[in-house]
Design an enzyme around this catalytic site. Structure first.
Site, mmCIF file in Angstrom:
data_model
loop_
_atom_site.group_PDB
_atom_site.id
_atom_site.type_symbol
_atom_site.label_atom_id
_atom_site.label_comp_id
_atom_site.label_asym_id
_atom_site.label_seq_id
_atom_site.Cartn_x
_atom_site.Cartn_y
_atom_site.Cartn_z
ATOM 1 N N SER A 250 0.669 -1.263 -0.095
ATOM 2 C CA SER A 250 0.094 0.098 -0.031
ATOM 3 C C SER A 250 0.905 1.466 0.070
ATOM 4 C CB SER A 250 -0.811 -0.011 1.356
ATOM 5 O OG SER A 250 -2.017 0.584 0.902
ATOM 6 N N HIS A 392 -7.652 -6.011 0.097
ATOM 7 C CA HIS A 392 -6.167 -5.007 0.045
ATOM 8 C C HIS A 392 -5.549 -5.576 1.438
ATOM 9 C CE1 HIS A 392 -3.920 -1.216 -0.278
ATOM 10 N NE2 HIS A 392 -4.273 -1.205 0.961
HETATM 11 C C1 GTR Z 1 -5.217 4.560 1.845
HETATM 12 C C2 GTR Z 1 -4.668 5.110 0.721
HETATM 13 C C3 GTR Z 1 -4.163 4.492 -0.042
HETATM 14 C C4 GTR Z 1 -3.063 3.477 0.460
HETATM 15 C C5 GTR Z 1 -3.624 2.992 1.717
HETATM 16 C C6 GTR Z 1 -2.775 2.245 2.792
HETATM 17 O O1 GTR Z 1 -5.929 5.168 2.753
HETATM 18 O O2 GTR Z 1 -6.096 6.055 0.160
HETATM 19 O O3 GTR Z 1 -3.344 5.126 -1.095
HETATM 20 O O4 GTR Z 1 -2.034 3.924 0.606
HETATM 21 O O5 GTR Z 1 -4.219 3.829 2.354
HETATM 22 O O6 GTR Z 1 -1.678 2.646 2.997
HETATM 23 O O7 GTR Z 1 -3.162 1.299 3.484
#
Ligand code: GTR
Length: 411
Positions: A250, A392
């Protein structure tokens, strides 16, 4: 039987969804990574290395991540704890304080495991973590974050139980495959909140120097921290520091890509669900966009980047060119099927867009414009890709692919 039919139907639907998305959500044309700003086309690897790569790095530094500083003023290392008995004798554990200044006001704590079953120096995976080293494992000897560090973290940071994020760090699996693995909490380098860059290594490296649109942001700071860890790994005789893979999930996947771009000592780069401003093509504007990410996380990038919010087609680069910065080193981009926010299709297309640069070096890359099916990993030349089924996250399935990809290049 009914369950199987439903499962098949669900799988087919998710496939249709991903495939459906494979058509550009907005018509767009990607900049050609081989086209110089003066219009010349790069013909060979020499021209890429000497002319085009520096030009693109300058663009990414000045327009996106900011200009990272050089070496820390007083980089030094102290082993806080060491044992040869981790995971029932599978590994040696070292916990090392990596200090950036003489007074040790600025430091990170690196947790490292090295397989005991080794003949000579081993390759390694290095990546930052979100919730602290203790949250990556059930290993009771792992140090908890200390009060002086916690005082610098965002007030929203909660100390979670040991192994709260353990599923993301499959230490035993990695170690059994002959790799060392090292991690630190990203907040140690630069706390993940916007306080005007008065905390973390920005304060150490810049003091009260006024900032401008090209000043380094927090992702750049985390990447800089990864490089300092590599400086340390170079001192470790058990580690083959020429074979260190940098990995991140991420926001830390964005960070791993930038670390791989800025520090060519990293031998292999893995982006796990890095999404917007990581591997995902910005011009698709699918999922998170440049405008949204700058609004929600203004501290991650340099000031100039915000100007591209809603104007992605005006960006003189796109994210396939960040992936191209890794060439000719192996690069792996992974996605998750339910992770629309990170735009799995756009992440895949950044590999396709970078393939011409790998070609310059004589390596194949991923060029098929049909997005692969879920959990059908693809490796072509020095590029790897998969879409894991699910959310995710980082899971064992992801690590299985990373280890097998790394086996091709780091063993
Ligand atoms: C979210 C963000 C993403 C990603 C994610 C993370 O809120 O929008 O770009 O980086 O966090 O790091 O888990």
């Amino acid at each position: 039987m009914r369950v199987i039919i439903i499962l098949v139907a669900v799988a087919a639907m998710s496939l249709v969804f991903l495939r459906g998305n494979a058509q550009p959500v907005n018509p767009y044309e990607l900049p050609d990574p081989l086209k110089m700003e003066d219009g010349r086309i790069v013909k060979n690897k020499r021209q890429w290395v000497k002319e085009r790569r520096p030009e693109l790095m300058e663009m990414l530094r000045s327009q996106m991540f900011g200009r990272e500083p050089g070496q820390a003023p007083d980089l030094h290392f102290e082993t806080l704890e060491e044992s040869h008995d981790a995971f029932g004798g599978l590994a040696t554990r070292k916990q090392v304080k990596i200090s950036f200044d003489k007074d040790e006001k600025y430091y990170l704590v690196l947790l490292m495991y090295i397989p005991n079953d080794r003949k000579g120096p081993v390759p390694a995976f290095l990546g930052a973590n979100f919730k602290g080293n203790h949250a990556t494992t059930t290993d009771p000897a792992v140090l908890m974050p200390t009060p002086d560090k916690l005082a610098t973290y965002a007030s929203s940071f909660k100390v979670e139980p040991r192994s709260a994020n353990g599923h993301r760090w499959e230490y035993e699996y990695i170690l059994k495959h002959g790799y060392a693995v090292a991690t630190f909490c990203y907040n140690d380098v630069d706390p993940d909140f916007h306080d005007g860059f008065h905390n973390g290594v920005h304060q150490l490296m810049d003091g009260d120097k006024p900032r401008n649109g090209e000043s380094w942001g927090t992702i750049s700071a985390w990447a800089w921290g990864l490089s300092r860890c590599l400086d340390f790994l170079e001192t470790q005789k058990e580690i083959n520091s020429k074979k260190v893979a940098v990995i991140g999930h991420s926001r830390l996947g964005k960070t791993a890509l930038w670390a791989g771009a800025t520090d060519q000592r990293f031998a292999l780069v893995i982006s796990n669900d890095s999404g917007c401003s990581g591997a995902a093509i910005a011009r698709r504007k699918s999922g998170e966009t440049v405008e949204v990410i700058n609004r929600n996380f203004p501290h991650w990038f340099c000031g100039n980047y915000a100007a591209y919010g809603g104007r992605e087609e005006k960006m003189p680069w796109d994210q396939h060119e960040l992936v191209a910065m890794i060439a000719p080193r192996p690069v792996y981009v992974a996605s998750a099927s339910e992770d629309d926010w990170a735009d799995p299709v756009g992440e895949y297309y950044s590999l396709v867009g970078a393939a011409s640069v790998y070609r310059l070096f004589g390596y194949d890359g991923i060029t098929d414009r049909t997005v692969p099916e879920i959990e059908h990993p693809v490796v072509v030349g020095r590029m790897g890709h998969h879409i894991r089924k699910g959310e995710h996250n980082v899971r064992l399935y992801d690590w299985e692919q990373y280890v097998s990809f790394a086996d091709r290049f780091l063993k």
